[in-house]
Design an enzyme around this catalytic site. Structure first.
Site, PDB file in Angstrom:
ATOM      1  N   LYS A 117      -6.735  -4.708  -9.406  1.00 25.92           N
ATOM      2  CA  LYS A 117      -5.398  -4.367  -8.898  1.00 25.92           C
ATOM      3  C   LYS A 117      -4.295  -4.965  -9.757  1.00 25.92           C
ATOM      4  O   LYS A 117      -3.249  -4.341  -9.958  1.00 25.92           O
ATOM      5  CB  LYS A 117      -5.258  -4.832  -7.451  1.00 25.92           C
ATOM      6  CG  LYS A 117      -6.103  -4.040  -6.471  1.00 25.92           C
ATOM      7  CD  LYS A 117      -5.811  -4.480  -5.055  1.00 25.92           C
ATOM      8  CE  LYS A 117      -6.882  -4.103  -4.073  1.00 25.92           C
ATOM      9  NZ  LYS A 117      -7.019  -2.700  -3.773  1.00 25.92           N
ATOM     10  N   GLU A 201       1.457 -10.212  -2.105  1.00 32.28           N
ATOM     11  CA  GLU A 201       2.422  -9.102  -2.035  1.00 32.28           C
ATOM     12  C   GLU A 201       3.262  -9.278  -0.773  1.00 32.28           C
ATOM     13  O   GLU A 201       2.786  -9.855   0.206  1.00 32.28           O
ATOM     14  CB  GLU A 201       1.656  -7.783  -1.843  1.00 32.28           C
ATOM     15  CG  GLU A 201       1.435  -7.012  -3.078  1.00 32.28           C
ATOM     16  CD  GLU A 201       0.640  -5.728  -2.829  1.00 32.28           C
ATOM     17  OE1 GLU A 201       0.475  -5.314  -1.668  1.00 32.28           O
ATOM     18  OE2 GLU A 201       0.189  -5.157  -3.815  1.00 32.28           O
ATOM     19  N   HIS A 236      -7.650  -1.743   7.892  1.00 28.23           N
ATOM     20  CA  HIS A 236      -7.220  -1.299   6.558  1.00 28.23           C
ATOM     21  C   HIS A 236      -8.121  -0.212   5.966  1.00 28.23           C
ATOM     22  O   HIS A 236      -8.125   0.017   4.765  1.00 28.23           O
ATOM     23  CB  HIS A 236      -7.155  -2.464   5.562  1.00 28.23           C
ATOM     24  CG  HIS A 236      -6.268  -3.579   6.012  1.00 28.23           C
ATOM     25  ND1 HIS A 236      -4.943  -3.395   6.320  1.00 28.23           N
ATOM     26  CD2 HIS A 236      -6.520  -4.887   6.203  1.00 28.23           C
ATOM     27  CE1 HIS A 236      -4.423  -4.547   6.684  1.00 28.23           C
ATOM     28  NE2 HIS A 236      -5.352  -5.473   6.630  1.00 28.23           N
ATOM     29  N   ARG A 293     -12.205   8.074  -9.028  1.00 30.05           N
ATOM     30  CA  ARG A 293     -13.388   8.836  -8.594  1.00 30.05           C
ATOM     31  C   ARG A 293     -12.960   9.873  -7.567  1.00 30.05           C
ATOM     32  O   ARG A 293     -11.797   9.927  -7.194  1.00 30.05           O
ATOM     33  CB  ARG A 293     -14.383   7.869  -7.950  1.00 30.05           C
ATOM     34  CG  ARG A 293     -13.701   7.085  -6.830  1.00 30.05           C
ATOM     35  CD  ARG A 293     -14.611   6.323  -5.945  1.00 30.05           C
ATOM     36  NE  ARG A 293     -13.925   5.341  -5.153  1.00 30.05           N
ATOM     37  CZ  ARG A 293     -13.258   5.557  -4.034  1.00 30.05           C
ATOM     38  NH1 ARG A 293     -13.168   6.780  -3.561  1.00 30.05           N
ATOM     39  NH2 ARG A 293     -12.664   4.595  -3.365  1.00 30.05           N
TER      40      ARG A 293
HETATM   41  P1  ADP Z   1      -8.307  -1.711  -0.692  1.00 37.36           P
HETATM   42  O1  ADP Z   1      -8.526  -1.434  -2.142  1.00 37.36           O
HETATM   43  O2  ADP Z   1      -9.038  -2.918  -0.213  1.00 37.36           O
HETATM   44  O3  ADP Z   1      -8.518  -0.498   0.174  1.00 37.36           O
HETATM   45  P2  ADP Z   1      -5.413  -1.292  -0.714  1.00 37.36           P
HETATM   46  O4  ADP Z   1      -4.506  -2.031  -1.608  1.00 37.36           O
HETATM   47  O5  ADP Z   1      -5.735   0.125  -1.070  1.00 37.36           O
HETATM   48  O6  ADP Z   1      -6.772  -2.120  -0.559  1.00 37.36           O
HETATM   49  O7  ADP Z   1      -4.836  -1.335   0.768  1.00 37.36           O
HETATM   50  C1  ADP Z   1      -5.578  -0.885   1.902  1.00 37.36           C
HETATM   51  C2  ADP Z   1      -4.641  -0.755   3.091  1.00 37.36           C
HETATM   52  O8  ADP Z   1      -4.044  -2.021   3.424  1.00 37.36           O
HETATM   53  C3  ADP Z   1      -3.447   0.165   2.854  1.00 37.36           C
HETATM   54  O9  ADP Z   1      -3.762   1.496   3.086  1.00 37.36           O
HETATM   55  C4  ADP Z   1      -2.444  -0.364   3.864  1.00 37.36           C
HETATM   56  O10 ADP Z   1      -2.753   0.096   5.159  1.00 37.36           O
HETATM   57  C5  ADP Z   1      -2.703  -1.856   3.821  1.00 37.36           C
HETATM   58  N1  ADP Z   1      -1.797  -2.514   2.836  1.00 37.36           N
HETATM   59  C6  ADP Z   1      -2.036  -2.758   1.530  1.00 37.36           C
HETATM   60  N2  ADP Z   1      -0.999  -3.391   0.938  1.00 37.36           N
HETATM   61  C7  ADP Z   1      -0.064  -3.548   1.900  1.00 37.36           C
HETATM   62  C8  ADP Z   1       1.261  -4.156   1.939  1.00 37.36           C
HETATM   63  N3  ADP Z   1       1.782  -4.732   0.873  1.00 37.36           N
HETATM   64  N4  ADP Z   1       1.933  -4.132   3.120  1.00 37.36           N
HETATM   65  C9  ADP Z   1       1.402  -3.566   4.229  1.00 37.36           C
HETATM   66  N5  ADP Z   1       0.167  -3.002   4.263  1.00 37.36           N
HETATM   67  C10 ADP Z   1      -0.561  -2.988   3.123  1.00 37.36           C
END
Ligand code: ADP
Length: 495
Positions: A117, A201, A236, A293
């Site tokens: 990331k 974040e 999530h 993917r």
């Molecule tokens: P992963 O790769 O583990 O799936 P992501 O970065 O794609 O992680 O985030 C998964 C979920 O977590 C997002 O769809 C959202 O619901 C929540 N999320 C991620 N970052 C944030 C953020 N900065 N603030 C609020 N929710 C977040």
């Protein structure tokens, strides 16, 4: 180079999904399977199928050398990795290419950048893509974390750099919680990904998860295939997806599509990919990550665009130019997908093992079921407990919801508990129907007892409110509480 024979390095519904398109394209198909999958539908469907090892994924679907050996021996000239397992492993892509085979996916270099990331954020930051406010570097220690958190302001989210599947993610609302949550995030990152690196974040409040599908060929042509709305999440992780998003208007769609194409350019991307954004209540969108993917939820995009994404992946891998440009792509109607899991929604979504005693799928116009199971089969405990993806396509969103309700009613499964009743609950909820929901929808509104009786939306709200007050009294976050209860083997591979 023409693809003559594809080895699909995967199992279940996605293996079958890929094998089907390959057959339509006149390509020979080769499946691989573990002990647990010897009777699986996809194994019988493929032209040839080879046993690659015990049920444990590390000795079968994650065993690179074994899979490459089978591809050579059975003269496949391409490998499709599906999703999960080896699909985002740059080393596997590299070894496939070094072995003289075509890897149906992006270059190992693009995968490596987007697989981390922080590296991904760094790569896209030069392209004017907005990132979630935060520190774009790993946390050194507790003091470092405290300084960064103070600077960006609470609440914050601690995330694993190598993260995926919502793991290693911890919300911190108050400075007094940061020590404990940081320790938890680091240990979860280490145990899930073998990499303890975490970063911070800003926690976006009332967020929506909206992602853009892209296709990029080897000739500098890139298009986007609009958005998928994936805000209905548990811990999530996505459970219901749709396209288009009820929240996105034409201007936002165009801006997000343009940004997604820029992200693809930032890593010189080729193939099908998904750029994920988090969108705040004012429609500001921030880059989260890129998945290199095919996504679990790709069918909703296929339904509204009429494009077979697996076919396009294969065409691109053969070196062909995209057969359409941006203006050729249009949104037709509305599509929705629910993930049907062998889990008990009345018992904290605990995996439900057993045999599919009854298994009758819904049929009729506008219904698609992507599954890997048949009546009488056991759900193996070794892999993700997803039984099927139920997808509907209709003229507009409200008709899609009605069609989904009908399809859920027609789906008959016995022998294991499933999440169908939960999906039906979502379809009947006024907030879901209004389109005005965020990623907190399930945490805020769902209580298991709602599935026992057919409650009205007003009654459901009262039960939810009582539940929320009860949790607040215990000073606990419902999502985190579920997190702790639900640590089990099955959830590890979820995408
Ligand atoms: P992963 O790769 O583990 O799936 P992501 O970065 O794609 O992680 O985030 C998964 C979920 O977590 C997002 O769809 C959202 O619901 C929540 N999320 C991620 N970052 C944030 C953020 N900065 N603030 C609020 N929710 C977040």
């Amino acid at each position: 180079m023409k693809i003559e024979k594809i080895l699909v390095a995967n199992r279940g519904e996605i293996s079958l999904r890929i094998l089907r398109t390959a057959r339509e394209m006149g390509i020979q198909t080769l499946a691989v399977y573990s002990d647990a999958d010897q009777d699986a539908h996809y194994v019988r469907f493929a032209d040839e199928a080879v046993h690659i090892g015990p049920s444990n994924a590390s000795q079968s679907y994650l065993h690179m050398e074994k899979i490459l050996e089978v591809a050579k021996k059975f003269q496949a000239n391409a490998i499709h990795p599906g999703y999960g397992f080896l699909s985002e492993n740059p080393e596997f892509a590299k070894k496939t290419i070094e072995g003289g085979l075509i890897f149906i996916g992006p270059t190992p270099e693009a995968m490596a950048i987007m697989g981390n990331k922080l590296a991904a954020k760094k790569a896209v930051s030069d392209y004017g893509i907005r990132l979630v406010p935060g520190a774009q570097k790993p946390i050194q220690d507790l003091e470092d974390a405290k300084i960064i958190a103070e600077k960006i302001g609470y609440p914050i989210l601690i995330k694993a750099s190598a993260g995926g599947g919502g793991k290693g993610m911890r919300m911190v609302y108050h400075p007094s919680e940061i020590k404990e949550q940081l320790e938890r995030a680091i240990s979860e990152a280490q145990s899930s990904f073998g990499d303890p690196s975490v970063f911070i974040e800003k926690l976006i409040l009332s967020p929506k998860h909206i992602e853009i599908q892209i296709l990029a060929d080897h000739h500098q042509n890139i298009v986007h295939l609009f958005e998928r709305e994936c805000s209905i999440q548990r811990r999530h992780q996505k459970v219901i997806e749709e396209a288009p998003s009820p929240f996105v208007n034409a201007a936002l769609r165009a801006a997000m599509g343009k940004a997604a194409i820029q992200v693809a350019k930032a890593c010189d991307y080729q193939g099908a990919g998904t750029v994920e954004f988090i969108v705040d209540k004012d429609s500001n969108f921030y880059f989260l990550e890129m998945n290199t993917r095919l996504q679990v939820e790709h069918p909703v995009t296929e339904m509204i665009t009429g494009v077979d994404l697996v076919k396009e992946q294969i065409e691109i891998a053969e070196g062909n130019k995209l057969r359409f440009n941006q203006d050729d792509l249009k949104i037709h109607g509305h599509a929705m997908e629910v993930r049907v899991y062998a889990e008990d929604p009345q018992n904290n979504f605990l995996p439900s093992t057993g045999q599919l005693k009854t298994y009758i799928t819904p049929k009729g116009p506008g219904i698609r079921v992507d599954d890997g199971y048949e009546e009488g089969m056991d759900i193996p405990v070794f892999y993700d407990p997803m039984i099927a993806k139920l997808i509907v396509h209709a003229e507009n969103r409200s008709l899609a919801i009605e069609k989904m309700k009908r399809a859920i009613q027609e789906y008959k499964i016995s022998g294991v508990e499933t999440t169908l009743s939960f999906c039906d609950w979502v379809m009947h909820h006024k907030i879901f129907q209004s389109g005005q929901f965020t990623t907190h929808f399930i945490g805020d509104h769902f209580r298991p007892e709602m599935l026992q009786n057919q409650l009205s939306t007003e009654e459901m709200e009262i039960v939810a409110l009582i539940g929320t007050l009860h949790l607040k009294n215990q000073n606990a976050d419902p999502i985190l509480q579920n997190d702790q209860k639900n640590k089990n083997q099955w959830k590890k591979n979820r995408i």
